[in-house]
Design a protein around this motif. Structure first.
Motif, PDB file in Angstrom:
ATOM      1  N   VAL A  90     -31.080  15.808   0.419  1.00 55.96           N
ATOM      2  CA  VAL A  90     -29.585  15.232   0.403  1.00 55.96           C
ATOM      3  C   VAL A  90     -28.984  15.271   2.058  1.00 55.96           C
ATOM      4  O   VAL A  90     -28.686  16.112   2.423  1.00 55.96           O
ATOM      5  CB  VAL A  90     -28.563  16.015  -0.611  1.00 55.96           C
ATOM      6  CG1 VAL A  90     -27.255  15.689  -0.493  1.00 55.96           C
ATOM      7  CG2 VAL A  90     -29.232  16.160  -1.871  1.00 55.96           C
ATOM      8  N   GLY A 111     -23.531  14.399  -2.483  1.00 52.79           N
ATOM      9  CA  GLY A 111     -24.330  14.862  -3.505  1.00 52.79           C
ATOM     10  C   GLY A 111     -23.494  15.648  -4.697  1.00 52.79           C
ATOM     11  O   GLY A 111     -24.215  15.969  -5.732  1.00 52.79           O
ATOM     12  N   THR A 156     -23.084   9.375  -1.109  1.00 51.37           N
ATOM     13  CA  THR A 156     -24.338  10.300  -1.006  1.00 51.37           C
ATOM     14  C   THR A 156     -25.225   9.413  -0.376  1.00 51.37           C
ATOM     15  O   THR A 156     -25.645   8.355  -0.745  1.00 51.37           O
ATOM     16  CB  THR A 156     -24.557  10.758  -2.459  1.00 51.37           C
ATOM     17  OG1 THR A 156     -23.704  11.269  -2.733  1.00 51.37           O
ATOM     18  CG2 THR A 156     -26.047  11.572  -2.355  1.00 51.37           C
ATOM     19  N   VAL A 190     -28.809  12.486  -8.584  1.00 56.21           N
ATOM     20  CA  VAL A 190     -28.894  13.641  -7.149  1.00 56.21           C
ATOM     21  C   VAL A 190     -29.786  14.837  -7.776  1.00 56.21           C
ATOM     22  O   VAL A 190     -30.641  15.147  -6.985  1.00 56.21           O
ATOM     23  CB  VAL A 190     -27.553  13.944  -6.954  1.00 56.21           C
ATOM     24  CG1 VAL A 190     -27.847  15.237  -5.821  1.00 56.21           C
ATOM     25  CG2 VAL A 190     -26.482  12.916  -6.183  1.00 56.21           C
ATOM     26  N   ARG A 249     -33.334  16.043  -6.126  1.00 57.48           N
ATOM     27  CA  ARG A 249     -33.516  17.218  -5.321  1.00 57.48           C
ATOM     28  C   ARG A 249     -34.867  17.952  -6.176  1.00 57.48           C
ATOM     29  O   ARG A 249     -35.617  18.587  -5.461  1.00 57.48           O
ATOM     30  CB  ARG A 249     -32.421  18.141  -5.746  1.00 57.48           C
ATOM     31  CG  ARG A 249     -31.196  17.778  -4.695  1.00 57.48           C
ATOM     32  CD  ARG A 249     -30.239  18.959  -4.961  1.00 57.48           C
ATOM     33  NE  ARG A 249     -29.127  19.098  -3.893  1.00 57.48           N
ATOM     34  CZ  ARG A 249     -27.815  18.595  -4.057  1.00 57.48           C
ATOM     35  NH1 ARG A 249     -27.395  18.443  -5.155  1.00 57.48           N
ATOM     36  NH2 ARG A 249     -26.935  18.814  -2.897  1.00 57.48           N
ATOM     37  N   LEU A 282     -29.554   9.937   0.216  1.00 56.33           N
ATOM     38  CA  LEU A 282     -30.677  10.815  -0.225  1.00 56.33           C
ATOM     39  C   LEU A 282     -31.955  10.328   0.685  1.00 56.33           C
ATOM     40  O   LEU A 282     -32.217   9.061   0.703  1.00 56.33           O
ATOM     41  CB  LEU A 282     -31.114  10.622  -1.577  1.00 56.33           C
ATOM     42  CG  LEU A 282     -29.928  10.980  -2.735  1.00 56.33           C
ATOM     43  CD1 LEU A 282     -30.397  10.603  -3.998  1.00 56.33           C
ATOM     44  CD2 LEU A 282     -29.655  12.479  -2.747  1.00 56.33           C
TER      45      LEU A 282
END
Length: 493
Positions: free
Chosen positions: A362, A366, A379, A352, A356, A381
């Motif tokens: 996100v 996360g 999560t 994660v 980022r 993405l």
């Protein structure tokens, strides 16, 4: 939005005591050994038990036992072998609640998922046992006074290495095929989930399997693998696990001129094509991604979505994933359990953070949940660059990476860009696109318009770095058999 952890509301009626873990060599359980590792419950981090470490003498005894057991089992009529396998399978079916409870304690997955894994694993024993009765040889027409026979015979003692993520399923595939073919086995199961393997072995002991035919060891993985593979006793090496370890074991086997059966990692692409209902596929994807916390080799991981449906897909996917309730696998209301270890938790956080840093969004999740137990938010993405870690490294956890593409050609190029090719998925309403995807997508298993995976009656395995050989289906015993040609002159000499 943070996903809640359900730490109460336990289904105590199915939670059993943790079984004792031991080595099983030549029909005898061994417990009094130095501790290799402690087994921890991923939901609570409590120590469940200790795993005994096999000594070099133990491994030598296991090899000797497997050699003797092979002679006994090879010469046992197939019909009698099948009766023993069927009896062990019946015993395991009677003990499904105990097996499932043990999987949840060791692995963390939902009890319902653990039960489904254990129940499905019985299909492997039943299918492979039945297939062994259909594995015929051949008689080849020849000239006068010459008979040509093609015999199918068991290859010999097998070294089987199984992972922690599907502790009964993977062991069932390998043990069932080996025993059905007439081979003996030394099973080296994962130290993280040892008691599940012990329950499988216990069922075969109770079913009357002769000593030495099935042996179980734990300890130092490198020491065990190098010792077993180098031994002239072992005739086949079979492994399910990571690409790196699989390549290492294959190199060891190659040095000893031994065949391998390798079911290795993947990074399953999901092609979401133009013209589908993006929101509906997104909701389906939420269950597919969070199954077993994403810790299965066939877990959908790279969502490659046509731009015309991308926004609605990501919105629905993130919304559904954000509503997934995370908690102890024994909770009545949890929909996803923890990841298996602190190491997996750290890997999720790293993926994660990298996404980022590279500019991905996100869409939900996360973060770790709480400070006890290895809980991580499922999560999603979005807007991933193709070179982000989550797009190139198998996450083996509840992380989904989403990327928009302009057309099917671009989607196939992205999907095929990695060195792995195990499972893949596609959603399309076009028969033409389905045919093209089936032909061009580089994978061993392709599921179209669903997130299902093969059962015992169909082959499972990968291409490229994802492995060698197949488990399941009509040729399920091939790796465990050798073909012998006999040319017999029918003349007096």
């Amino acid at each position: 939005m943070s996903t809640p952890v359900l730490q109460s509301d336990m289904t105590s009626s199915v939670r059993a005591e943790y079984p004792r873990v031991g080595l099983y060599i030549d029909g005898t359980w061994i417990y009094d050994r130095e501790t290799a590792v402690e087994v921890r419950n991923p939901a609570t981090e409590e120590v469940l038990g200790k795993v005994p470490k096999a000594t070099s003498d133990d491994l030598a005894q296991a090899l000797g036992a497997a050699a003797r057991g092979f002679v006994v089992w090879r010469d046992t009529p197939p019909q009698q072998r099948v009766k023993v396998i069927q009896k062990a399978t019946t015993l395991m079916r009677e003990r499904l609640e105990l097996i499932a409870s043990t999987i949840t304690l060791e692995n963390g997955k939902l009890y319902s998922d653990a039960y489904a894994e254990a129940d499905r694993s019985m299909n492997f024993f039943e299918w492979n046992a039945a297939q062994s009765l259909r594995d015929y040889g051949l008689i080849v027409p020849g000239e006068a006074q010459m008979q040509k026979f093609i015999l199918r015979q068991p290859i010999g003692p097998v070294a089987a290495f199984t992972p922690w993520n599907v502790p009964i399923s993977s062991a069932a595939r390998k043990v069932s095929a080996a025993l059905s073919a007439g081979c003996s086995v030394i099973l080296k199961a994962a130290e993280e989930t040892p008691a599940t393997a012990c329950l499988l072995v216990q069922a075969f002991e109770d079913a009357g399997l002769p000593p030495g035919v099935l042996n179980l060891v734990f300890g130092n993985p490198a020491e065990i693998s190098s010792t077993l593979i180098a031994s002239p006793v072992i005739r086949l090496v079979t492994f399910t696990g990571s690409v790196g370890v699989g390549k290492h074991l294959t190199q060891l086997a190659a040095a000893a001129m031994k065949p391998v059966l390798m079911e290795l990692g993947g990074h399953a692409p999901v092609l979401v094509c133009e013209g589908v209902d993006g929101a509906a596929v997104g909701r389906l994807a939420a269950r597919g991604k969070t199954n077993a916390s994403g810790q299965i080799c066939a877990s959908p991981s790279r969502f490659i979505v046509h731009r015309s449906v991308y926004d609605e897909f990501v919105a629905a996917f993130a919304s559904a994933v954000g509503e997934v309730r995370v908690g102890d696998g024994f909770s009545k209301t949890a929909q996803m359990g923890p990841v298996a270890s602190a190491r997996r938790l750290s890997a999720m956080q790293s993926l994660v953070a990298d996404a980022r840093q590279r500019g991905a969004r996100v869409a939900t999740g996360g973060s770790r949940i709480g400070d006890r137990g290895y809980f991580f938010e499922p999560t999603v993405l979005a807007d991933m660059p193709v070179d982000a870690d989550a797009m190139t490294v198998e996450p083996f956890g509840p992380i989904a990476a989403c990327l928009r593409v302009d057309d099917l050609s671009e989607a196939l190029k992205v999907a095929n860009s990695l060195s792995v090719g195990l499972a893949a998925y596609a959603f399309t309403n076009s028969l033409q696109d389905a045919e093209r995807i089936s032909r061009e997508l580089e994978c061993g298993v392709l599921s179209i318009n669903h997130f299902g995976t093969p059962d015992a009656d169909t082959p499972f395995g990968g291409v490229k770095d994802s492995g060698i050989g197949r488990e399941g289906g009509p040729s399920t015993l091939d790796a465990y058999m050798v073909t012998k040609t006999v040319l017999q002159k029918t003349v007096r000499i």
